[in-house]
Motif scaffolding. Structure first.
Motif, PDB file in Angstrom:
ATOM      1  N   GLY A 141       0.814  -1.207   0.000  1.00 30.54           N
ATOM      2  CA  GLY A 141       0.000   0.000   0.000  1.00 30.54           C
ATOM      3  C   GLY A 141       0.848   1.258   0.000  1.00 30.54           C
ATOM      4  N   HIS A 142       1.915   1.259   0.782  1.00 27.76           N
ATOM      5  CA  HIS A 142       2.801   2.421   0.826  1.00 27.76           C
ATOM      6  C   HIS A 142       3.481   2.650  -0.527  1.00 27.76           C
ATOM      7  CE1 HIS A 142       2.777   3.797   4.992  1.00 27.76           C
ATOM      8  NE2 HIS A 142       2.724   2.532   5.392  1.00 27.76           N
ATOM      9  N   VAL A 143       4.026   1.583  -1.110  1.00 29.04           N
ATOM     10  CA  VAL A 143       4.734   1.742  -2.384  1.00 29.04           C
ATOM     11  C   VAL A 143       3.752   2.088  -3.505  1.00 29.04           C
ATOM     12  CG1 VAL A 143       6.296   0.662  -4.043  1.00 29.04           C
ATOM     13  CG2 VAL A 143       6.516   0.131  -1.614  1.00 29.04           C
ATOM     14  N   TYR A 144       2.576   1.474  -3.460  1.00 30.72           N
ATOM     15  CA  TYR A 144       1.543   1.832  -4.446  1.00 30.72           C
ATOM     16  C   TYR A 144       1.223   3.321  -4.373  1.00 30.72           C
ATOM     17  CZ  TYR A 144      -3.031   2.390  -6.583  1.00 30.72           C
ATOM     18  OH  TYR A 144      -4.074   2.845  -7.355  1.00 30.72           O
ATOM     19  N   ALA A 145       1.051   3.841  -3.155  1.00 30.47           N
ATOM     20  CA  ALA A 145       0.708   5.251  -2.982  1.00 30.47           C
ATOM     21  C   ALA A 145       1.831   6.142  -3.512  1.00 30.47           C
ATOM     22  CB  ALA A 145       0.432   5.550  -1.514  1.00 30.47           C
ATOM     23  N   TRP A 146       3.086   5.770  -3.225  1.00 31.25           N
ATOM     24  CA  TRP A 146       4.208   6.550  -3.750  1.00 31.25           C
ATOM     25  C   TRP A 146       4.208   6.504  -5.281  1.00 31.25           C
ATOM     26  CZ3 TRP A 146       8.368   6.110  -6.944  1.00 31.25           C
ATOM     27  CH2 TRP A 146       9.318   7.137  -6.876  1.00 31.25           C
ATOM     28  N   GLY A 147       3.958   5.322  -5.829  1.00 32.32           N
ATOM     29  CA  GLY A 147       3.921   5.189  -7.276  1.00 32.32           C
ATOM     30  C   GLY A 147       2.807   6.019  -7.900  1.00 32.32           C
ATOM     31  N   ARG A 148       1.643   6.016  -7.298  1.00 32.80           N
ATOM     32  CA  ARG A 148       0.518   6.812  -7.820  1.00 32.80           C
ATOM     33  C   ARG A 148       0.881   8.287  -7.818  1.00 32.80           C
ATOM     34  NH1 ARG A 148      -2.836   7.991  -9.777  1.00 32.80           N
ATOM     35  NH2 ARG A 148      -4.849   8.119  -8.700  1.00 32.80           N
ATOM     36  N   GLU A 149       1.531   8.735  -6.769  1.00 32.57           N
ATOM     37  CA  GLU A 149       1.883  10.146  -6.656  1.00 32.57           C
ATOM     38  C   GLU A 149       2.918  10.560  -7.704  1.00 32.57           C
ATOM     39  OE1 GLU A 149       1.525  13.918  -4.529  1.00 32.57           O
ATOM     40  OE2 GLU A 149       0.282  12.119  -4.762  1.00 32.57           O
TER      41      GLU A 149
ATOM     42  N   ARG B  25       7.769   3.530   3.789  1.00 36.00           N
ATOM     43  CA  ARG B  25       6.539   4.095   4.368  1.00 36.00           C
ATOM     44  C   ARG B  25       6.361   5.562   3.969  1.00 36.00           C
ATOM     45  NH1 ARG B  25       6.868   1.599  10.551  1.00 36.00           N
ATOM     46  NH2 ARG B  25       7.054  -0.595   9.915  1.00 36.00           N
ATOM     47  N   TRP B  26       5.165   5.830   3.452  1.00 33.00           N
ATOM     48  CA  TRP B  26       4.761   7.194   3.121  1.00 33.00           C
ATOM     49  C   TRP B  26       3.335   7.367   3.655  1.00 33.00           C
ATOM     50  CZ3 TRP B  26       7.500   4.077  -0.264  1.00 33.00           C
ATOM     51  CH2 TRP B  26       8.764   4.547  -0.647  1.00 33.00           C
ATOM     52  N   TYR B  27       3.229   7.707   4.939  1.00 39.72           N
ATOM     53  CA  TYR B  27       1.939   7.700   5.613  1.00 39.72           C
ATOM     54  C   TYR B  27       0.932   8.638   4.963  1.00 39.72           C
ATOM     55  CZ  TYR B  27       4.540   5.252   9.265  1.00 39.72           C
ATOM     56  OH  TYR B  27       5.313   4.345   9.949  1.00 39.72           O
TER      57      TYR B  27
ATOM     58  N   THR C 243      14.657   9.979   1.493  1.00 35.15           N
ATOM     59  CA  THR C 243      14.946  10.878   0.375  1.00 35.15           C
ATOM     60  C   THR C 243      15.924  10.244  -0.607  1.00 35.15           C
ATOM     61  OG1 THR C 243      14.548  12.819   1.776  1.00 35.15           O
ATOM     62  CG2 THR C 243      15.784  13.168  -0.254  1.00 35.15           C
ATOM     63  N   ALA C 244      16.968   9.607  -0.079  1.00 34.06           N
ATOM     64  CA  ALA C 244      17.948   8.949  -0.942  1.00 34.06           C
ATOM     65  C   ALA C 244      17.310   7.800  -1.714  1.00 34.06           C
ATOM     66  CB  ALA C 244      19.120   8.445  -0.107  1.00 34.06           C
ATOM     67  N   ARG C 245      16.437   7.045  -1.041  1.00 36.33           N
ATOM     68  CA  ARG C 245      15.772   5.931  -1.726  1.00 36.33           C
ATOM     69  C   ARG C 245      14.804   6.447  -2.793  1.00 36.33           C
ATOM     70  NH1 ARG C 245      19.230   3.973   0.912  1.00 36.33           N
ATOM     71  NH2 ARG C 245      19.179   2.036   2.089  1.00 36.33           N
ATOM     72  N   GLU C 246      14.136   7.566  -2.530  1.00 39.32           N
ATOM     73  CA  GLU C 246      13.250   8.133  -3.537  1.00 39.32           C
ATOM     74  C   GLU C 246      14.035   8.561  -4.776  1.00 39.32           C
ATOM     75  OE1 GLU C 246       9.391  10.032  -1.387  1.00 39.32           O
ATOM     76  OE2 GLU C 246      11.257  11.183  -1.198  1.00 39.32           O
ATOM     77  N   THR C 247      15.226   9.069  -4.575  1.00 40.88           N
ATOM     78  CA  THR C 247      16.084   9.435  -5.705  1.00 40.88           C
ATOM     79  C   THR C 247      16.402   8.205  -6.547  1.00 40.88           C
ATOM     80  OG1 THR C 247      17.081  11.269  -4.471  1.00 40.88           O
ATOM     81  CG2 THR C 247      18.308  10.417  -6.362  1.00 40.88           C
ATOM     82  N   GLN C 248      16.672   7.095  -5.872  1.00 40.15           N
ATOM     83  CA  GLN C 248      16.932   5.844  -6.585  1.00 40.15           C
ATOM     84  C   GLN C 248      15.694   5.376  -7.337  1.00 40.15           C
ATOM     85  OE1 GLN C 248      18.433   3.690  -2.994  1.00 40.15           O
ATOM     86  NE2 GLN C 248      20.204   3.205  -4.278  1.00 40.15           N
ATOM     87  N   LEU C 249      14.545   5.455  -6.690  1.00 40.57           N
ATOM     88  CA  LEU C 249      13.298   5.032  -7.336  1.00 40.57           C
ATOM     89  C   LEU C 249      13.025   5.847  -8.587  1.00 40.57           C
ATOM     90  CD1 LEU C 249      10.972   4.581  -4.213  1.00 40.57           C
ATOM     91  CD2 LEU C 249      11.897   2.761  -5.652  1.00 40.57           C
ATOM     92  N   ASN C 250      13.244   7.137  -8.492  1.00 40.86           N
ATOM     93  CA  ASN C 250      12.996   8.012  -9.636  1.00 40.86           C
ATOM     94  C   ASN C 250      13.979   7.773 -10.774  1.00 40.86           C
ATOM     95  OD1 ASN C 250      10.696   9.672  -8.988  1.00 40.86           O
ATOM     96  ND2 ASN C 250      11.934  10.627  -7.381  1.00 40.86           N
TER      97      ASN C 250
END
Length: 270
Positions: free
Chosen positions: A18-26, A101-103, A81-88
């Motif tokens: 759910g957390h990763v899905y929400a980040w992906g949707r955003e 987690r992205w509450y 923040t560092a992991r989000e940079t990797q994801l992007n």
């Protein structure tokens, strides 16, 4: 595409995805859950795009062969923040770890997450049949967690039958003028059901005996939920915002004001 994997139990996997899905949707990224591609066939997500065994095998062995990068969230103090940079930076990646987690985003897309994890109709039908005879009663869902809880957190939340029975008695005392139906689910195959019946004659006790999806669905339809801190009872509360009381102090004389709700409790998981 982000392929989400973990080794936890079913409801841990629901929350993690759910957390990763929400980040992906955003961020306009597609996601799939490797766990719900093959293991827990109780939910709508299992029939959505990419959720199949072929995609699971592709992601698993792609990561193993080094063809897909793996972005991990295993540490509690992970640098988000560092992991989000990797994801992007990665078009395709495997995402793993409990601390992804992205509450705020989870709450923003909560309705979509609930739709993904809607129970299949046969699971809902089973729950309706199990609960048909308690119509008009106050329904308590009691989740009894044993097994790994004998060791987890030093056994802090490993409670005896007598302790669970006393908790049920305390709950019933809050509704002294109403009939109580108690749905007891858990992971202890040796649970002494006859003892519960003998000690709680004023309650209507039910032991659903379903698979994990069926038990979760039954609990989700209860008016109140009680259990040792666990993602199973937490996710059950998510579906219909059922008030949930986690037994953190076994001797506490709790009141209805001590019951919490998913939107707060999921931010304070042990």
């Amino acid at each position: 595409m982000l392929f989400v994997r973990d080794k936890g139990r079913m409801c841990n996997n629901i929350l993690q995805y759910g957390h990763v899905y929400a980040w992906g949707r955003e961020h306009g990224r597609k996601t799939m859950s490797m766990r719900f591609a093959y293991k827990y066939p109780y939910f709508h997500i299992c029939n959505t795009a990419w959720h199949n065994f072929f995609t699971y095998v592709f992601a698993k062995y792609g990561a193993k062969a080094g063809l897909l990068p793996v972005i991990s969230f295993h540490e509690e103090d992970v640098d988000i923040t560092a992991r989000e940079t990797q994801l992007n930076a990665k078009r395709f990646a495997v995402v793993e770890g409990w601390y992804a987690r992205w509450y705020d985003l989870f709450l923003k897309y909560k309705d979509e997450i609930l739709a993904l994890f809607a129970f299949h109709q046969n699971i809902e039908n089973h729950a309706q049949q199990v609960m048909a005879s308690s119509k008009g009663m106050v329904r308590l869902g009691m989740h009894i967690r044993r097994g790994d809880y004998q060791r987890w957190y030093g056994g802090r939340f490993f409670y005896s039958d007598e302790q669970y029975i006393e908790v049920i008695r305390r709950f019933c005392s809050l509704f002294s003028d109403q009939q109580i139906a108690v749905y007891i689910c858990g992971n202890d195959p040796q649970l002494n059901r006859e003892h519960y019946q003998q000690q709680l004659p004023a309650c209507q006790l039910f032991f659903p005996d379903g698979n994990p999806g069926e038990d979760l669905c039954v609990l989700s339809h209860c008016d109140y939920l009680i259990g040792a801190p666990s993602t199973f009872s937490l996710v059950a509360s998510m579906y219909h915002d059922a008030p949930l009381y986690w037994i953190e102090e076994i001797d506490k004389c709790f009141t209805l004001q001590d019951f919490g709700h998913f939107d707060d409790l999921f931010q304070h998981i042990y």
